[in-house]
Design a protein around this motif. Sequence first.
Motif, PDB file in Angstrom:
ATOM      1  N   MET A   3     -39.858 -24.958 108.672  1.00  0.00           N
ATOM      2  CA  MET A   3     -38.786 -24.247 107.958  1.00  0.00           C
ATOM      3  C   MET A   3     -38.996 -24.367 106.448  1.00  0.00           C
ATOM      4  SD  MET A   3     -34.780 -24.483 108.852  1.00  0.00           S
ATOM      5  CE  MET A   3     -33.958 -25.217 107.459  1.00  0.00           C
ATOM      6  N   GLN A   4     -38.784 -23.270 105.740  1.00  0.00           N
ATOM      7  CA  GLN A   4     -39.013 -23.254 104.288  1.00  0.00           C
ATOM      8  C   GLN A   4     -37.808 -23.829 103.550  1.00  0.00           C
ATOM      9  OE1 GLN A   4     -39.648 -19.350 102.769  1.00  0.00           O
ATOM     10  NE2 GLN A   4     -40.582 -20.049 100.878  1.00  0.00           N
ATOM     11  N   GLN A   5     -38.126 -24.559 102.464  1.00  0.00           N
ATOM     12  CA  GLN A   5     -37.054 -25.129 101.637  1.00  0.00           C
ATOM     13  C   GLN A   5     -36.348 -23.998 100.882  1.00  0.00           C
ATOM     14  OE1 GLN A   5     -38.795 -28.192  99.216  1.00  0.00           O
ATOM     15  NE2 GLN A   5     -36.894 -29.362  99.268  1.00  0.00           N
ATOM     16  N   SER A   6     -35.016 -24.071 100.770  1.00  0.00           N
ATOM     17  CA  SER A   6     -34.283 -22.998 100.099  1.00  0.00           C
ATOM     18  C   SER A   6     -34.421 -23.077  98.578  1.00  0.00           C
ATOM     19  CB  SER A   6     -32.806 -23.031 100.500  1.00  0.00           C
ATOM     20  OG  SER A   6     -32.254 -24.277 100.142  1.00  0.00           O
ATOM     21  N   LYS A   7     -34.536 -24.292  98.063  1.00  0.00           N
ATOM     22  CA  LYS A   7     -34.671 -24.459  96.607  1.00  0.00           C
ATOM     23  C   LYS A   7     -36.092 -24.879  96.274  1.00  0.00           C
ATOM     24  CE  LYS A   7     -30.384 -24.297  94.745  1.00  0.00           C
ATOM     25  NZ  LYS A   7     -29.972 -23.584  93.593  1.00  0.00           N
ATOM     26  N   GLN A   8     -36.657 -24.230  95.261  1.00  0.00           N
ATOM     27  CA  GLN A   8     -38.009 -24.586  94.844  1.00  0.00           C
ATOM     28  C   GLN A   8     -37.977 -25.887  94.045  1.00  0.00           C
ATOM     29  OE1 GLN A   8     -39.914 -21.513  92.623  1.00  0.00           O
ATOM     30  NE2 GLN A   8     -41.807 -22.657  92.353  1.00  0.00           N
ATOM     31  N   THR A   9     -39.033 -26.684  94.194  1.00  0.00           N
ATOM     32  CA  THR A   9     -39.143 -27.880  93.368  1.00  0.00           C
ATOM     33  C   THR A   9     -40.293 -27.652  92.393  1.00  0.00           C
ATOM     34  OG1 THR A   9     -40.573 -28.921  94.999  1.00  0.00           O
ATOM     35  CG2 THR A   9     -38.229 -29.482  95.097  1.00  0.00           C
ATOM     36  N   TYR A  10     -40.227 -28.311  91.255  1.00  0.00           N
ATOM     37  CA  TYR A  10     -41.214 -28.111  90.206  1.00  0.00           C
ATOM     38  C   TYR A  10     -41.842 -29.436  89.802  1.00  0.00           C
ATOM     39  CZ  TYR A  10     -38.724 -23.686  89.560  1.00  0.00           C
ATOM     40  OH  TYR A  10     -38.158 -22.458  89.736  1.00  0.00           O
ATOM     41  N   THR A  11     -43.099 -29.369  89.433  1.00  0.00           N
ATOM     42  CA  THR A  11     -43.709 -30.547  88.822  1.00  0.00           C
ATOM     43  C   THR A  11     -43.282 -30.528  87.356  1.00  0.00           C
ATOM     44  OG1 THR A  11     -45.684 -29.390  88.067  1.00  0.00           O
ATOM     45  CG2 THR A  11     -45.769 -30.324  90.300  1.00  0.00           C
ATOM     46  N   VAL A  12     -43.480 -31.634  86.651  1.00  0.00           N
ATOM     47  CA  VAL A  12     -43.123 -31.685  85.230  1.00  0.00           C
ATOM     48  C   VAL A  12     -43.895 -30.609  84.468  1.00  0.00           C
ATOM     49  CG1 VAL A  12     -43.215 -33.086  83.139  1.00  0.00           C
ATOM     50  CG2 VAL A  12     -42.406 -34.092  85.265  1.00  0.00           C
ATOM     51  N   GLU A  13     -45.189 -30.434  84.791  1.00  0.00           N
ATOM     52  CA  GLU A  13     -46.011 -29.425  84.102  1.00  0.00           C
ATOM     53  C   GLU A  13     -45.488 -28.016  84.351  1.00  0.00           C
ATOM     54  OE1 GLU A  13     -48.367 -29.559  81.676  1.00  0.00           O
ATOM     55  OE2 GLU A  13     -47.723 -31.653  81.722  1.00  0.00           O
ATOM     56  N   GLU A  14     -45.140 -27.704  85.585  1.00  0.00           N
ATOM     57  CA  GLU A  14     -44.606 -26.371  85.918  1.00  0.00           C
ATOM     58  C   GLU A  14     -43.298 -26.136  85.175  1.00  0.00           C
ATOM     59  OE1 GLU A  14     -46.175 -25.789  90.531  1.00  0.00           O
ATOM     60  OE2 GLU A  14     -44.299 -26.858  90.146  1.00  0.00           O
ATOM     61  N   ALA A  15     -42.456 -27.153  85.168  1.00  0.00           N
ATOM     62  CA  ALA A  15     -41.167 -27.043  84.490  1.00  0.00           C
ATOM     63  C   ALA A  15     -41.372 -26.843  82.984  1.00  0.00           C
ATOM     64  CB  ALA A  15     -40.312 -28.277  84.760  1.00  0.00           C
ATOM     65  N   LYS A  16     -42.345 -27.566  82.406  1.00  0.00           N
ATOM     66  CA  LYS A  16     -42.656 -27.399  80.969  1.00  0.00           C
ATOM     67  C   LYS A  16     -43.020 -25.956  80.678  1.00  0.00           C
ATOM     68  CE  LYS A  16     -44.550 -31.859  79.527  1.00  0.00           C
ATOM     69  NZ  LYS A  16     -45.793 -32.567  79.222  1.00  0.00           N
ATOM     70  N   ARG A  17     -43.928 -25.398  81.462  1.00  0.00           N
ATOM     71  CA  ARG A  17     -44.369 -24.002  81.251  1.00  0.00           C
ATOM     72  C   ARG A  17     -43.177 -23.048  81.374  1.00  0.00           C
ATOM     73  NH1 ARG A  17     -47.111 -26.220  79.004  1.00  0.00           N
ATOM     74  NH2 ARG A  17     -48.988 -27.287  79.618  1.00  0.00           N
ATOM     75  N   LYS A  18     -42.387 -23.254  82.411  1.00  0.00           N
ATOM     76  CA  LYS A  18     -41.240 -22.378  82.665  1.00  0.00           C
ATOM     77  C   LYS A  18     -40.259 -22.433  81.480  1.00  0.00           C
ATOM     78  CE  LYS A  18     -38.286 -21.185  86.579  1.00  0.00           C
ATOM     79  NZ  LYS A  18     -38.667 -19.792  86.706  1.00  0.00           N
ATOM     80  N   LEU A  19     -40.025 -23.633  80.968  1.00  0.00           N
ATOM     81  CA  LEU A  19     -39.086 -23.773  79.854  1.00  0.00           C
ATOM     82  C   LEU A  19     -39.668 -23.338  78.526  1.00  0.00           C
ATOM     83  CD1 LEU A  19     -37.411 -25.763  81.971  1.00  0.00           C
ATOM     84  CD2 LEU A  19     -36.000 -25.438  79.942  1.00  0.00           C
ATOM     85  N   GLU A  20     -40.974 -23.419  78.378  1.00  0.00           N
ATOM     86  CA  GLU A  20     -41.611 -22.868  77.166  1.00  0.00           C
ATOM     87  C   GLU A  20     -41.336 -21.375  77.128  1.00  0.00           C
ATOM     88  OE1 GLU A  20     -45.772 -23.864  77.271  1.00  0.00           O
ATOM     89  OE2 GLU A  20     -45.414 -25.923  76.574  1.00  0.00           O
ATOM     90  N   HIS A  21     -41.495 -20.731  78.264  1.00  0.00           N
ATOM     91  CA  HIS A  21     -41.233 -19.288  78.342  1.00  0.00           C
ATOM     92  C   HIS A  21     -39.750 -18.996  78.086  1.00  0.00           C
ATOM     93  CE1 HIS A  21     -41.643 -15.121  79.541  1.00  0.00           C
ATOM     94  NE2 HIS A  21     -40.572 -15.283  80.283  1.00  0.00           N
ATOM     95  N   TYR A  22     -38.885 -19.794  78.694  1.00  0.00           N
ATOM     96  CA  TYR A  22     -37.433 -19.660  78.548  1.00  0.00           C
ATOM     97  C   TYR A  22     -37.020 -19.743  77.073  1.00  0.00           C
ATOM     98  CZ  TYR A  22     -32.457 -20.938  79.464  1.00  0.00           C
ATOM     99  OH  TYR A  22     -31.094 -20.987  79.499  1.00  0.00           O
ATOM    100  N   CYS A  23     -37.637 -20.677  76.343  1.00  0.00           N
ATOM    101  CA  CYS A  23     -37.309 -20.878  74.922  1.00  0.00           C
ATOM    102  C   CYS A  23     -37.996 -19.847  74.025  1.00  0.00           C
ATOM    103  CB  CYS A  23     -37.700 -22.274  74.466  1.00  0.00           C
ATOM    104  SG  CYS A  23     -36.698 -23.562  75.226  1.00  0.00           S
ATOM    105  N   ALA A  24     -39.163 -19.373  74.433  1.00  0.00           N
ATOM    106  CA  ALA A  24     -39.887 -18.399  73.621  1.00  0.00           C
ATOM    107  C   ALA A  24     -39.207 -17.032  73.703  1.00  0.00           C
ATOM    108  CB  ALA A  24     -41.335 -18.290  74.089  1.00  0.00           C
ATOM    109  N   TYR A  25     -38.615 -16.751  74.852  1.00  0.00           N
ATOM    110  CA  TYR A  25     -37.955 -15.464  75.075  1.00  0.00           C
ATOM    111  C   TYR A  25     -36.746 -15.300  74.165  1.00  0.00           C
ATOM    112  CZ  TYR A  25     -35.099 -11.964  77.434  1.00  0.00           C
ATOM    113  OH  TYR A  25     -34.309 -10.867  77.700  1.00  0.00           O
ATOM    114  N   GLN A  26     -35.994 -16.356  73.977  1.00  0.00           N
ATOM    115  CA  GLN A  26     -34.777 -16.313  73.160  1.00  0.00           C
ATOM    116  C   GLN A  26     -34.495 -17.721  72.642  1.00  0.00           C
ATOM    117  OE1 GLN A  26     -31.402 -14.616  75.263  1.00  0.00           O
ATOM    118  NE2 GLN A  26     -30.020 -15.964  74.170  1.00  0.00           N
ATOM    119  N   GLU A  27     -33.953 -17.822  71.430  1.00  0.00           N
ATOM    120  CA  GLU A  27     -33.599 -19.146  70.895  1.00  0.00           C
ATOM    121  C   GLU A  27     -32.608 -19.819  71.837  1.00  0.00           C
ATOM    122  OE1 GLU A  27     -34.698 -20.983  68.500  1.00  0.00           O
ATOM    123  OE2 GLU A  27     -36.005 -19.472  67.619  1.00  0.00           O
TER     124      GLU A  27
END
Length: 158
Positions: free
Chosen positions: A1-25
Amino acid sequence: MQQSKQTYTVEEAKRKLEHYCAYQERCHQEVVQKLIQMRMIPEAIDVIVVHLLQHNFLNESRFAKQFASGKFKIKHWGKNRIAFELKKKDISKINIQEALNEIEEEEYLELFNAIAEKKAESIREQNVYKKKKKFADYFLYRGWESYLVYEKANELIK
C-alpha cells in the motif's frame, strides 16, 4: 500500500524550499510552516532554515520591504496596517521600520488623497456624520493614520 503523505530527505526539502523562496519572497514563519507541512523534524527544519539564510533565499529585511511596497501600491494599505501584518509574521521592529521608511512620504500622501477623493464621492449617504463615519472606517481598517483620515473627512465631507 502506498503512503498518503510523501516524505522528504533534508536535501530534497532544501531544493524544494529554495524553489519556494525563489518564486516569491517569504518570511521565516512561512518557511517553517511549509517545512512542518512537509513533516520535517525540528532539527531538519533548523538545518534547512540556516541553509536558506546562508544562501540568501531567505532575507527578513528584503521580505519586509517587498511586502510593504506591494501592500501599499496594490492593496492601498496605510503604514499602520502594513506594520500590523508584518508584526503578525514575526518580523523584527527594525525591519518593519526600515520597510515603512522605503515608502516615499510624498507618494504616500498623493495616493491617500487620490483614493480619499474617490471614496468620498462613492459614499451614497445623505447624513454628513454617517458619511464621515463610513469614510473613516474604510481608511482606518486599511491602516491609514487617524489624523490623516479625520482631517481629510472634514475637508471633503461637509
